[in-house]
Each structure stands twice: as structure tokens, then as C-alpha cells.
Design a protein around this motif. Sequence first.
Motif, PDB file in Angstrom:
ATOM      1  N   PHE C  73       0.822  -1.193   0.000  1.00 22.46           N
ATOM      2  CA  PHE C  73       0.000   0.000   0.000  1.00 22.46           C
ATOM      3  C   PHE C  73       0.858   1.244   0.000  1.00 22.46           C
ATOM      4  O   PHE C  73       1.995   1.233   0.442  1.00 22.46           O
ATOM      5  CB  PHE C  73      -0.943  -0.021   1.197  1.00 22.46           C
ATOM      6  N   THR C  75       0.743   5.474   0.636  1.00 18.76           N
ATOM      7  CA  THR C  75      -0.062   6.570   1.186  1.00 18.76           C
ATOM      8  C   THR C  75      -0.229   7.727   0.205  1.00 18.76           C
ATOM      9  O   THR C  75      -0.893   8.700   0.523  1.00 18.76           O
ATOM     10  CB  THR C  75       0.541   7.096   2.504  1.00 18.76           C
ATOM     11  N   PHE C  99      -5.814   8.588  12.530  1.00 17.78           N
ATOM     12  CA  PHE C  99      -5.063   7.342  12.342  1.00 17.78           C
ATOM     13  C   PHE C  99      -3.995   7.463  11.256  1.00 17.78           C
ATOM     14  O   PHE C  99      -2.840   7.086  11.450  1.00 17.78           O
ATOM     15  CB  PHE C  99      -6.043   6.226  11.998  1.00 17.78           C
ATOM     16  N   GLY C 100      -4.390   8.025  10.108  1.00 17.50           N
ATOM     17  CA  GLY C 100      -3.448   8.154   9.001  1.00 17.50           C
ATOM     18  C   GLY C 100      -2.247   9.023   9.343  1.00 17.50           C
ATOM     19  O   GLY C 100      -1.104   8.573   9.279  1.00 17.50           O
ATOM     20  N   ASN C 103       0.123   7.485  11.699  1.00 20.83           N
ATOM     21  CA  ASN C 103       0.934   6.438  11.079  1.00 20.83           C
ATOM     22  C   ASN C 103       2.048   7.009  10.219  1.00 20.83           C
ATOM     23  O   ASN C 103       3.066   6.356   9.997  1.00 20.83           O
ATOM     24  CB  ASN C 103       0.064   5.541  10.206  1.00 20.83           C
ATOM     25  N   MET C 151      -4.870  12.804   4.718  1.00 21.68           N
ATOM     26  CA  MET C 151      -3.613  12.218   4.275  1.00 21.68           C
ATOM     27  C   MET C 151      -2.933  13.088   3.220  1.00 21.68           C
ATOM     28  O   MET C 151      -1.774  12.851   2.865  1.00 21.68           O
ATOM     29  CB  MET C 151      -3.853  10.838   3.652  1.00 21.68           C
TER      30      MET C 151
ATOM     31  N   ARG D 196      -4.193  -0.280   6.096  1.00 19.41           N
ATOM     32  CA  ARG D 196      -2.901  -0.268   5.409  1.00 19.41           C
ATOM     33  C   ARG D 196      -2.804   0.918   4.460  1.00 19.41           C
ATOM     34  O   ARG D 196      -1.761   1.526   4.290  1.00 19.41           O
ATOM     35  CB  ARG D 196      -2.707  -1.571   4.627  1.00 19.41           C
ATOM     36  N   ARG D 198      -3.979   3.687   4.938  1.00 15.71           N
ATOM     37  CA  ARG D 198      -3.685   4.895   5.686  1.00 15.71           C
ATOM     38  C   ARG D 198      -2.380   4.754   6.448  1.00 15.71           C
ATOM     39  O   ARG D 198      -2.200   5.310   7.520  1.00 15.71           O
ATOM     40  CB  ARG D 198      -4.850   5.233   6.604  1.00 15.71           C
ATOM     41  N   GLY D 199      -1.501   3.970   5.888  1.00 16.10           N
ATOM     42  CA  GLY D 199      -0.127   3.978   6.355  1.00 16.10           C
ATOM     43  C   GLY D 199       0.193   3.029   7.484  1.00 16.10           C
ATOM     44  O   GLY D 199       1.276   3.078   8.049  1.00 16.10           O
ATOM     45  N   TYR D 200      -0.733   2.125   7.848  1.00 13.41           N
ATOM     46  CA  TYR D 200      -0.422   1.205   8.920  1.00 13.41           C
ATOM     47  C   TYR D 200       0.546   0.149   8.408  1.00 13.41           C
ATOM     48  O   TYR D 200       0.206  -0.647   7.538  1.00 13.41           O
ATOM     49  CB  TYR D 200      -1.702   0.541   9.414  1.00 13.41           C
TER      50      TYR D 200
END
Lengths: 207, 251, 251, 236
Positions: C73, C75, C99-100, C103, C151, D196, D198-200
Motif C-alpha cells: 500500500f 499513502t 489514524f493516518g 501512522n 492524508m 494499510r 492509511r499507512g499502517y
Amino acid sequence: MHLPDGIVPVEMALAGYGASAALAALALARVKALPDPQAEIPRVAMLTTVFFAASLVAVPVPPVSVHLMLGGLMGVMLGWFSVPAILVGLFLQAVLFGHGGITTLGLNGMIFCLPALMAFGLWQLAGRRWPDLVALAAGSGAVLMALAIFAAIVLVGLPVVVDAGAERVALSIFLIAHLPLAMAEGVIVMTLLRVLRRVEPRLLPHG
Amino acid sequence: MNVLALHKLSVGHPGHPPVLSGLSMQMRAGEHVGLVGPNGAGKTSLFHTIAAVLPAQAGSAEVRGRAVRAGHFDTDIALVFQQAEDQLFCPTLFEDVAFGPRNMGLPEPEVQARVAQALAACGLTGLEDRPVHHLSGGEKRRACIAGALVMQPALMLLDEPSAALDLRNRRRLIALLAGMDQALLIASHDLELVLELCPRVVLIDEGRICADGPARAVLGDTALMAAHGQEVPHSLTPHDGTGHRHVRSFP
Amino acid sequence: MNVLALHKLSVGHPGHPPVLSGLSMQMRAGEHVGLVGPNGAGKTSLFHTIAAVLPAQAGSAEVRGRAVRAGHFDTDIALVFQQAEDQLFCPTLFEDVAFGPRNMGLPEPEVQARVAQALAACGLTGLEDRPVHHLSGGEKRRACIAGALVMQPALMLLDEPSAALDLRNRRRLIALLAGMDQALLIASHDLELVLELCPRVVLIDEGRICADGPARAVLGDTALMAAHGQEVPHSLTPHDGTGHRHVRSFP
Amino acid sequence: MADAALNPRARLVIALMLAFGIAAVRGVAVLPVLVALPVLVALAAGQARHILRRLRGAALLALGVVVTLTLISGETVLAQIGPVALRLQGLEAGMLIALRLLSIVAVTLALLAPLSPFQLVAGLRGMGVPALMADLALLTLRYLDELAAELRRARLARRLRGGRTGWRALPDHAFLLATALIRAQARAERLWSAMRLRGYGSGLAVDLAPMRVTDWGAVTAAIIAALALVMLDRAL
Ligand SMILES: Nc1ncnc2c1ncn2[C@@H]1O[C@H](COP(=O)(O)OP(=O)(O)OP(=O)(O)O)[C@@H](O)[C@H]1O
Ligand SMILES: Nc1ncnc2c1ncn2[C@@H]1O[C@H](COP(=O)(O)OP(=O)(O)OP(=O)(O)O)[C@@H](O)[C@H]1O
Ligand SMILES: [Mg+2]
Ligand SMILES: [Mg+2]
């Protein structure tokens, strides 16, 4: 059918930790060898949730409690992933609900993981040929095997003052109380795998 | 007889202040009523109260003269959920739509016939054996509507029936609903659809009924609509077909 | 540089025949493109493939020159899911939107600032501490959009962004998206929204791209639209404001 | 309160130390300490009422052990009520097991129950638990609501369309469980992608709070307490 804290001597509890750690290391090595272990995480976590939640609907039958164990289900659905999944589930149960035990985590790990791996092996061997039969056997067999391990640990672990004859009577009552559970778990695994085969074969252990 | 009667009904979620209070209205059998109001106005909550999913906080609701009691479900009412996924629970589309009629104890051939008819009405023929979670967004929505239709209820509550539908299916849905002689209560932000289907419109906002009357009068009232965060539907405002229109400004 | 490039891409679900095949298209940085097509055409599946959720069955997709690999994935891409509930997973609205950025390792004050800004843009200020499953349908949808906005991705994929929104929030969303200088790919059945936001429109149906061109040309082409189960948007057809219009008949 | 801010890692280590210390007790002489220890910890953590409520299951279990062992084991008969004999050795063994159990559960709950899932998982990571298992723990807690909601939704949808109730619904329920699980898994996969996207990455976004002096102090105190308990037990 968790072994609670305080029942067995501390040496056994420590040995249980050792055994579970070794099993976990082996399982994690197997899992890492899979093509894309990360992709499996959501499925594994969802089943861990089911395992974790199943023990919450418990009927206390002192000195233990009867509830769904789902070791067979975990083994068939998750294979080697079932070991970390079960250990995590047991830890959360112990910490969040005081269910099971923190010192007996290792022993409980053995009680649940070994039958799960047995169910996995059984499914690997013959699951494709006789899916319904094997599912039933894996579900029920896992409960019976867990009972056997549990009984063995309790027999070795209980204080010597306890009269051997009485101990055996108590254990037999306890085992008989669990027979309907073994049946129920067999049926659950069979139903689940049937539905899966029909609508989402992708999630089946055998594609 | 009224198919639906609300008397001073208060709607809300347990442990929260009421979302709507003192609602009173009636619907005659076969009447088609539109329910409009901004996000969070309480349309879904009202539907859940009427369908006995959510307990009324005060007052009462009656369906065909019988008082609604939370937890006592009635197959005279069918609810199409706003979130399609909340409603589909069987492994395949056919089983899901057949679930209601089977539970009503209908003989299997009749079940088959009714299901086939409902699926055809919703343009789903051919997808019978699809697992429901393998349907596209619009297909799921139509599956929900088929599952409600097949029950032939006296009152259908439709929560955003046209969301996720393409225009052909939306039009088909409009034709289908327009031809129904059951009572329909339709919550929607798709005011064009409400305008086409419902001679009568109820506007809710700020916890109460703000307007209840002929669709054209309510939806065409620019001041009223603007005051409640709505816009007068396109087809009620004249424009020139170039794509430019009078954009109103909102707070 | 192209922000998105598809080369002969085939899209489908494992174990099923492809839904779309041989797709080729490019999007420039900052371009706003509408993706239209009937229910089940494969819009959602295409989005999932671009966002690396679903593996490509053949061909390739590139985002900013990097090939997309399923499970890896990025971002740089934000995806707003068609079903809002698939996307919200933190206990409260604030945590979900934060959350984003958390992270991404941003410092906490910056996280707070970005979240506040995204919530304000989506009209959600004041609901920070609400559990996400206690939001209304439209509030959930906006929560998803806020989680993507925050994001600041190079490419945003929006799957039915206006579904479940009331007209005020829909208009607010349009204003918000219109002002964005990131690239947007918007799948929607709300053709008016597509028309307002996207100078360029791609029409997919029957497994391929059927048209790709200026919005007004594609959406205004009565024959083309009818052939693919669509309708020319209201604002491109002249009418008289009485609510009566030329209803086309469809198969 | 200083304790409320104890590092999650420290809490886990302390809980393990004290639990094993208590589990090692063999003689009845130190039983008063087994009562005092959890009370002290609970008071320090400010959790007393909370813990009492959650202790019910364990208390029942403990009672069961005491009663069973008193009835079935030992030579010295304390009292005879009709055919039933109460025996001393059984009572002693039962009391020992019951107190060990209750006091371990109380200590664990006092230390770990106040942690949020994120903190708990961060603590696990800090103790060197593999990332995969820490992720699993976090998602498991997250999916608990999801699974419950999925089951609730399925049940509601079923009832709304005239699904039967009572024992006749039993086969339906097994089936419902199976389909709910399948759908929950599909949803779990989508939620995971959403995370994921969102960057996890693998591993947690929460920082591991560093161990401070108070944390080290508390850990040392716990180790000393556990050792002292064992030595006292062996000496008496
Ligand atoms: N489970 C719940 N618990 C508490 N509050 C809730 C819950 N569900 C919704 N709400 C709140 O109740 C209010 C009404 O919600 P409801 O879903 O009925 O609105 P709605 O009119 O259907 O909106 P929309 O058009 O966005 O679907 C909203 O403010 C919402 O945040
Ligand atoms: N998980 C799945 N497995 C197999 N087939 C699927 C799956 N999800 C969707 N499909 C099928 O793939 C096709 C494309 O679905 P998709 O969801 O991409 O359509 P869409 O263009 O987004 O439609 P909508 O406008 O209704 O949302 C549909 O025919 C659908 O039934
Ligand atoms: Mg709603
Ligand atoms: Mg879609």
C-alpha cells in the motif's frame, strides 16, 4: 476448559511457558515461510476474535467452566497460524476477563494448540477426500484431545493430599460433562466448512 | 383504516437525548409518502422505531391499528435498511430473498415463484446463486429491495432506496414503486425520486416535523427548503440546459 | 508526470472471470476525472486494483511512475470506500481521522491541526468524540472523506462520495473537491456532481472503456448514454420547471 | 496518582513477577500475605471497586475448589454432617489454591485492566512479543465489536423477515454463525486494507513510552516482593 491460576505447582507453569514459547517459535517460523503472511492477518485476527469471544459465554461448573473451545476450528481454518492466534486469545482472556490464568498461560497454550495442530494435520491428510467426516472428526477430536491433556496436567499437578480415587471420580464427571461439547464443536466445524465450500472456497484451507 | 399512525412519538437512542419528539402523523393504506430532511435529522431512527427495532422514548406508533412494541416484529412491515449490508445475511442471493416467504410457511413452489418475480422486478435475474457479499454496491441495494418486496407487506419503509443505483435501475425502481398499491414511506435525499413517487412529503429537521403537505408545495418552497439545508429539485427550477444554474449559497 | 497510468489492465476477483479488461488510460497530476458506468460495471473493482487491495489479473497500473503491487500500500493514494462501514475502524471519530497522520509519524500538534482542518472541511466539527458506529449514514460518509483528505494524497479515489449526503453537504463536498489541487478519480451515479467537478469523464461498461472525453460531450451524448443504461443529466436537458420532462424509455 | 501513569511494559512485568511469586507459595503460613498483596496493589492502582466486580467468576471457581477438596480429600475429619464428611487436609489444600487463584487474578486485573488496547499491545511489543502477535492482539480487540455487530445485524435482519424464535431457531443459529463469520472475514479484509492504505505498516504507530525511574523502581519493588514472598514461604 482453561486451567486457572494457582492450581498447579509453579514449576509446571514455568515448564508450560517454555513449551508454548518453543511451539510459538516453530509456528512463527512456519508462518514466515508462507508467500505473503501479512495478507492473512485479517482472517487470522477475525478467527482469534471468535476464539476469544467464545469463552465468554461460559457456564461455570466448578472447579472449571464449560464453554466452546473451538481449537479444532482454529486448526483447520488457520493451520500454523492457529498457534499465535490461540496464544493471543488466551492472553487477552486472562488479562481482560480473569479467565484462564496468567501463570498458566503456557499450559493452557498446550491444551489448546496441540489439538488445533492435530486437527490441522487431520484436515491436511484427508480433508479433501472426506470433507464432512474429517471436519466432524477434527472438531470433536480436538475437544477430546484437549480434555486428555487437561486431565493429565491436573492429575500430575494437584497436591498429593488429594485422594487419588476421589480425584479420578471428579475428573470423570468433568470429562462426561464435556462430551456434548465435543459433539457440538464437530457439528460447528462441519457446518462452517460446508457453507465455506459453497460460497467462499477461497477462504478454505485447501482452496 | 390508517396503515400507520404516530401519536406524539419520541424517537431516540437509549442513553441519548431524543432525536425527534412529539411526532404525530397518519398514513392511509396505499399512500406513498416521502420523508426528507438533512443528514442526522432522524429518518433512519424513525424507521427503526416504526419497525420495532428501536424502542419509542415516548408516545406511540401503530401499524394497522396495532401498537408497535420494540422487539415484537411484524411481517406487515418491511424495512429496507440504509446500509445494504445490514440486511443481507444468507449465503446466496436466492436464499436471502426466499428467507421471508419460507418463514411465512408458504409452500415451496409459491416461494420459488414469488422470489423469481421479486428478482425480476429488481433486475437481478441470473444472479440467484451469487454469494451476497460478492455483489456490487447497486446489486446489494436491489437485493435488499427484492427481499422486502417478496414479503408483500402492507407498509414498506425504504431508507435511501436509490443510493448506489445507476440511472437505469433507479428509473426501474421508480416504475416498480410507482406501480405498488402498498403504502410506502420513502426516506431519501434524492428529491427528484421523491417528487416522482410521492404526492405527499414530510420534512423533518431539528427534532420535529417542519412541513407535511403536497410534494410540489413542500419541495418547491425555496425559503422552506433553504432554511432546512435542502435545495429545490432541479425539475422544479427552470433552467436553460447549458449546465449553468443558480447556485444558492448556504451557511 | 502522470499521476496514474493504466496499461492494458485487467481487473477481476480471484477465481472469477475478469470484470474489466484491456484498460488503458492516463491521468495528469491535479486532473479531476469522473468514472461512470452502470451497476456492476466494475468501478469499485477498478478502484481496489489501483489501491493495491485487489491484484491485477493482467497488465499494469502505475501511480506516479511506480507500479502498483497488490498488498503493497502507498499513502500517495487515498481510497474512500463505497461502503462507509468498511473504512471506519477506530473507536471515535477523532481517532479514526487521526489514524493516518499518526501512522505517517507526524508530530502530535500537526496531527491535531490537520484533523481539525479535515473535520471542519467535512462539516464534522463537534462530533470528534462520537463513536463512529453512532453516526448517521451521511455523517459516516463524511467521516470517510475526512479520513482520506487528512492524508493529503496525490491521488484520491472516491467511490460514490455523494451517496447518503443531504443536499447541503453534497454541495459543500462539491465545493471542497472542486478546490482541491490533487488528482481525483470520482466514481458516481450522481452525474450532476460529476459534471460540476470533472472536466473529463470516462464511461465503462461491458468490461471496457466505452468513452473517454470532455464531460459535456460524453454525458450529453443521448445515444451513447442510453446505450449504456445511463441518462443525460438534468442540467444538460432543457425543461420547463413544471416537473414534467421527456422520459426516455429503456430496455 | 503516580501509579496511574505506570508504563504498560512495567505493568506487564510486575504482573508476571507477582503472579509467579504468588503461584510459588506452598504453605498455608503466608496466606495472610496473599490476601494483603492484591489489596495493596488494587488500592495503589485505585481500582478496588472495579476489580471486585470482575472477580466474581474467579471467586465462584475458588469456592468450588474449596468445597470439592474439603469433601473429597484428607484423613482428618473435621465434621460429619450425615453422610458428608468435611476434611481438614482438603480444606487446607483448597484454601491454598483458592487464595492463590484469587490473589493472582486480582493483581493482574488491578495492573492490566485499566490499560487501553493500544497501551496493552504497546506493552507486549515492549516485552519483545513478535510483531505478528501484537498486531493480532490489537485487531482481535478491534474486531470484537465488528463481530458482535455482524451477529446482531444478521439476527435483526432475520427477525424482521419473520425468522422463528425459541428452540426452533437453533439450526438457523448455527447457520447464521457460519455466514456471519464468513462475512465478518470479508469485512475484516476490507478494514485491513483501509488501515494499510492509511499507512499502517507492520508494527504499531503508538510510541513505546520509555521506562522512567518510577517504572524501574516499581519493577524492582515487585521483584523483591515476589522473592521475599517465596523465601518467607519456604522459611516458615
Ligand atoms: N446508535 C446510535 N447511538 C446514538 N446516537 C445515534 C446512533 N445512531 C445515530 N445516532 C444519532 O442520531 C441522529 C439521527 O441519526 P439518523 O441515522 O436517524 O439520521 P438520518 O436522518 O437517517 O441521517 P442520514 O440522512 O445521514 O442517514 C444523528 O445525530 C446521529 O448521530
Ligand atoms: N468479491 C467478489 N467476488 C466475485 N465477484 C465480485 C465480487 N465483488 C463484486 N463482484 C462482481 O464484479 C462485478 C463488478 O463489481 P463492482 O463492485 O466493481 O461494480 P461497480 O461498478 O462498483 O458497481 P456499483 O455501481 O453497483 O457499485 C459485479 O458483477 C459484481 O457482482
Ligand atoms: Mg439515515
Ligand atoms: Mg461500486
